[in-house]
Design a protein around this motif. Structure first.
Motif, PDB file in Angstrom:
ATOM      1  N   ASP A  38       0.813  -1.206   0.000  1.00  0.00           N
ATOM      2  CA  ASP A  38       0.000   0.000   0.000  1.00  0.00           C
ATOM      3  C   ASP A  38       0.860   1.276   0.000  1.00  0.00           C
ATOM      4  OD1 ASP A  38      -2.480   1.224  -0.055  1.00  0.00           O
ATOM      5  OD2 ASP A  38      -2.547   1.437   2.127  1.00  0.00           O
ATOM      6  N   LYS A  39       2.173   1.144   0.186  1.00  0.00           N
ATOM      7  CA  LYS A  39       3.057   2.309   0.234  1.00  0.00           C
ATOM      8  C   LYS A  39       3.551   2.665  -1.161  1.00  0.00           C
ATOM      9  CE  LYS A  39       4.735   1.360   4.859  1.00  0.00           C
ATOM     10  NZ  LYS A  39       5.887   1.116   5.690  1.00  0.00           N
ATOM     11  N   ARG A  40       4.040   3.881  -1.301  1.00  0.00           N
ATOM     12  CA  ARG A  40       4.576   4.334  -2.575  1.00  0.00           C
ATOM     13  C   ARG A  40       6.055   3.996  -2.724  1.00  0.00           C
ATOM     14  NH1 ARG A  40       1.350   8.394  -5.314  1.00  0.00           N
ATOM     15  NH2 ARG A  40      -0.459   8.853  -4.046  1.00  0.00           N
ATOM     16  N   ALA A  41       6.740   3.720  -1.632  1.00  0.00           N
ATOM     17  CA  ALA A  41       8.183   3.434  -1.678  1.00  0.00           C
ATOM     18  C   ALA A  41       8.421   1.998  -2.141  1.00  0.00           C
ATOM     19  CB  ALA A  41       8.802   3.636  -0.302  1.00  0.00           C
ATOM     20  N   PRO A  42       9.493   1.749  -2.897  1.00  0.00           N
ATOM     21  CA  PRO A  42       9.798   0.377  -3.315  1.00  0.00           C
ATOM     22  C   PRO A  42      10.214  -0.479  -2.119  1.00  0.00           C
ATOM     23  CG  PRO A  42      11.528   1.874  -4.021  1.00  0.00           C
ATOM     24  CD  PRO A  42      10.443   2.712  -3.431  1.00  0.00           C
ATOM     25  N   ALA A  43       9.749  -1.712  -2.102  1.00  0.00           N
ATOM     26  CA  ALA A  43      10.024  -2.577  -0.950  1.00  0.00           C
ATOM     27  C   ALA A  43      10.092  -4.041  -1.360  1.00  0.00           C
ATOM     28  CB  ALA A  43       8.954  -2.377   0.108  1.00  0.00           C
ATOM     29  N   MET A  44      10.704  -4.349  -2.497  1.00  0.00           N
ATOM     30  CA  MET A  44      10.749  -5.735  -2.971  1.00  0.00           C
ATOM     31  C   MET A  44      11.541  -6.645  -2.043  1.00  0.00           C
ATOM     32  SD  MET A  44       8.839  -6.292  -5.444  1.00  0.00           S
ATOM     33  CE  MET A  44       9.396  -7.854  -6.035  1.00  0.00           C
ATOM     34  N   ASP A  45      12.616  -6.152  -1.415  1.00  0.00           N
ATOM     35  CA  ASP A  45      13.392  -7.004  -0.516  1.00  0.00           C
ATOM     36  C   ASP A  45      12.598  -7.372   0.724  1.00  0.00           C
ATOM     37  OD1 ASP A  45      13.447  -4.361   0.272  1.00  0.00           O
ATOM     38  OD2 ASP A  45      15.447  -4.484   1.158  1.00  0.00           O
ATOM     39  N   ARG A  46      11.882  -6.425   1.277  1.00  0.00           N
ATOM     40  CA  ARG A  46      11.038  -6.733   2.430  1.00  0.00           C
ATOM     41  C   ARG A  46       9.857  -7.612   2.029  1.00  0.00           C
ATOM     42  NH1 ARG A  46       9.861  -1.063   4.725  1.00  0.00           N
ATOM     43  NH2 ARG A  46      10.772  -0.384   2.778  1.00  0.00           N
ATOM     44  N   LEU A  47       9.334  -7.377   0.847  1.00  0.00           N
ATOM     45  CA  LEU A  47       8.246  -8.207   0.337  1.00  0.00           C
ATOM     46  C   LEU A  47       8.693  -9.664   0.237  1.00  0.00           C
ATOM     47  CD1 LEU A  47       5.381  -8.270  -0.977  1.00  0.00           C
ATOM     48  CD2 LEU A  47       6.535  -7.936  -3.136  1.00  0.00           C
ATOM     49  N   PHE A  48       9.868  -9.893  -0.315  1.00  0.00           N
ATOM     50  CA  PHE A  48      10.409 -11.249  -0.417  1.00  0.00           C
ATOM     51  C   PHE A  48      10.608 -11.870   0.959  1.00  0.00           C
ATOM     52  CE2 PHE A  48      14.053 -14.173  -0.714  1.00  0.00           C
ATOM     53  CZ  PHE A  48      13.508 -15.089  -1.596  1.00  0.00           C
ATOM     54  N   PHE A  49      11.119 -11.085   1.917  1.00  0.00           N
ATOM     55  CA  PHE A  49      11.347 -11.581   3.275  1.00  0.00           C
ATOM     56  C   PHE A  49      10.036 -12.026   3.919  1.00  0.00           C
ATOM     57  CE2 PHE A  49      11.306 -10.558   7.834  1.00  0.00           C
ATOM     58  CZ  PHE A  49      12.222 -11.484   8.287  1.00  0.00           C
ATOM     59  N   TYR A  50       8.988 -11.215   3.809  1.00  0.00           N
ATOM     60  CA  TYR A  50       7.720 -11.560   4.450  1.00  0.00           C
ATOM     61  C   TYR A  50       7.036 -12.753   3.781  1.00  0.00           C
ATOM     62  CZ  TYR A  50       8.044  -7.334   7.254  1.00  0.00           C
ATOM     63  OH  TYR A  50       8.448  -6.376   8.132  1.00  0.00           O
ATOM     64  N   VAL A  51       7.195 -12.878   2.485  1.00  0.00           N
ATOM     65  CA  VAL A  51       6.642 -14.055   1.806  1.00  0.00           C
ATOM     66  C   VAL A  51       7.341 -15.316   2.294  1.00  0.00           C
ATOM     67  CG1 VAL A  51       6.459 -15.221  -0.419  1.00  0.00           C
ATOM     68  CG2 VAL A  51       5.819 -12.835  -0.228  1.00  0.00           C
ATOM     69  N   ARG A  52       8.663 -15.270   2.413  1.00  0.00           N
ATOM     70  CA  ARG A  52       9.409 -16.431   2.920  1.00  0.00           C
ATOM     71  C   ARG A  52       9.041 -16.724   4.375  1.00  0.00           C
ATOM     72  NH1 ARG A  52      10.885 -20.156   0.680  1.00  0.00           N
ATOM     73  NH2 ARG A  52      12.681 -20.518   1.974  1.00  0.00           N
ATOM     74  N   GLN A  53       8.852 -15.688   5.167  1.00  0.00           N
ATOM     75  CA  GLN A  53       8.472 -15.877   6.567  1.00  0.00           C
ATOM     76  C   GLN A  53       7.097 -16.530   6.659  1.00  0.00           C
ATOM     77  OE1 GLN A  53       8.348 -12.249   8.811  1.00  0.00           O
ATOM     78  NE2 GLN A  53       8.364 -13.307  10.754  1.00  0.00           N
ATOM     79  N   MET A  54       6.171 -16.097   5.831  1.00  0.00           N
ATOM     80  CA  MET A  54       4.833 -16.686   5.839  1.00  0.00           C
ATOM     81  C   MET A  54       4.877 -18.140   5.386  1.00  0.00           C
ATOM     82  SD  MET A  54       1.349 -14.950   4.426  1.00  0.00           S
ATOM     83  CE  MET A  54       1.643 -15.203   2.707  1.00  0.00           C
ATOM     84  N   ASP A  55       5.729 -18.444   4.412  1.00  0.00           N
ATOM     85  CA  ASP A  55       5.868 -19.828   3.948  1.00  0.00           C
ATOM     86  C   ASP A  55       6.411 -20.748   5.035  1.00  0.00           C
ATOM     87  OD1 ASP A  55       4.880 -19.245   1.479  1.00  0.00           O
ATOM     88  OD2 ASP A  55       6.849 -19.032   0.516  1.00  0.00           O
ATOM     89  N   THR A  56       7.246 -20.239   5.922  1.00  0.00           N
ATOM     90  CA  THR A  56       7.790 -21.082   6.985  1.00  0.00           C
ATOM     91  C   THR A  56       6.848 -21.197   8.178  1.00  0.00           C
ATOM     92  OG1 THR A  56       9.002 -19.222   7.945  1.00  0.00           O
ATOM     93  CG2 THR A  56      10.173 -20.593   6.376  1.00  0.00           C
ATOM     94  N   VAL A  57       6.061 -20.156   8.437  1.00  0.00           N
ATOM     95  CA  VAL A  57       5.188 -20.166   9.614  1.00  0.00           C
ATOM     96  C   VAL A  57       3.918 -20.986   9.375  1.00  0.00           C
ATOM     97  CG1 VAL A  57       3.721 -18.689  11.047  1.00  0.00           C
ATOM     98  CG2 VAL A  57       6.050 -18.010  10.564  1.00  0.00           C
ATOM     99  N   MET A  58       3.336 -20.887   8.197  1.00  0.00           N
ATOM    100  CA  MET A  58       2.035 -21.528   7.943  1.00  0.00           C
ATOM    101  C   MET A  58       2.037 -23.043   8.139  1.00  0.00           C
ATOM    102  SD  MET A  58       0.309 -19.347   4.938  1.00  0.00           S
ATOM    103  CE  MET A  58      -1.411 -19.374   5.357  1.00  0.00           C
ATOM    104  N   PRO A  59       3.028 -23.804   7.631  1.00  0.00           N
ATOM    105  CA  PRO A  59       2.973 -25.255   7.883  1.00  0.00           C
ATOM    106  C   PRO A  59       3.092 -25.628   9.361  1.00  0.00           C
ATOM    107  CG  PRO A  59       4.499 -24.766   6.088  1.00  0.00           C
ATOM    108  CD  PRO A  59       4.094 -23.457   6.698  1.00  0.00           C
ATOM    109  N   LYS A  60       3.838 -24.842  10.125  1.00  0.00           N
ATOM    110  CA  LYS A  60       3.984 -25.128  11.559  1.00  0.00           C
ATOM    111  C   LYS A  60       2.666 -24.927  12.282  1.00  0.00           C
ATOM    112  CE  LYS A  60       8.804 -23.715  11.668  1.00  0.00           C
ATOM    113  NZ  LYS A  60       9.754 -22.711  12.169  1.00  0.00           N
ATOM    114  N   VAL A  61       1.958 -23.866  11.952  1.00  0.00           N
ATOM    115  CA  VAL A  61       0.710 -23.535  12.648  1.00  0.00           C
ATOM    116  C   VAL A  61      -0.431 -24.406  12.135  1.00  0.00           C
ATOM    117  CG1 VAL A  61      -0.902 -21.677  13.113  1.00  0.00           C
ATOM    118  CG2 VAL A  61       1.519 -21.203  13.067  1.00  0.00           C
ATOM    119  N   LYS A  62      -0.408 -24.778  10.873  1.00  0.00           N
ATOM    120  CA  LYS A  62      -1.494 -25.561  10.272  1.00  0.00           C
ATOM    121  C   LYS A  62      -1.708 -26.882  10.999  1.00  0.00           C
ATOM    122  CE  LYS A  62      -0.880 -28.099   6.751  1.00  0.00           C
ATOM    123  NZ  LYS A  62      -0.629 -28.751   5.489  1.00  0.00           N
ATOM    124  N   ASP A  63      -0.635 -27.573  11.344  1.00  0.00           N
ATOM    125  CA  ASP A  63      -0.774 -28.861  12.009  1.00  0.00           C
ATOM    126  C   ASP A  63      -1.352 -28.737  13.406  1.00  0.00           C
ATOM    127  OD1 ASP A  63       0.257 -30.096   9.769  1.00  0.00           O
ATOM    128  OD2 ASP A  63       2.309 -30.060  10.521  1.00  0.00           O
TER     129      ASP A  63
END
Length: 65
Positions: A38-63
């Protein structure tokens, strides 16, 4: 026989708060992603970090849910 569930009984349940905590942990990275997009500033590195973080957290919580 009808079981009556009251709000106070649900709010006092440890199972409810445990499940809610897991849901919040699971969706926090997704909400951070929405804020980044939603911000105007570029943030692809943080975007990649949060996507990877979500990918690691979801399988742990799902079980556990």
């Amino acid at each position: 026989m009808q079981v009556e569930i009251t709000y106070s009984r649900v709010l006092q349940s440890d199972l409810f708060w445990s499940a809610l905590k897991k849901i919040v942990i699971c969706f926090k990275p997704a909400l951070l992603l929405l804020r980044l997009c939603d911000k105007r500033a570029p943030a692809m590195d943080r975007l990649f970090f949060y996507v990877r973080q979500m990918d690691t957290v979801m399988p742990k919580v799902k079980d556990s849910l």
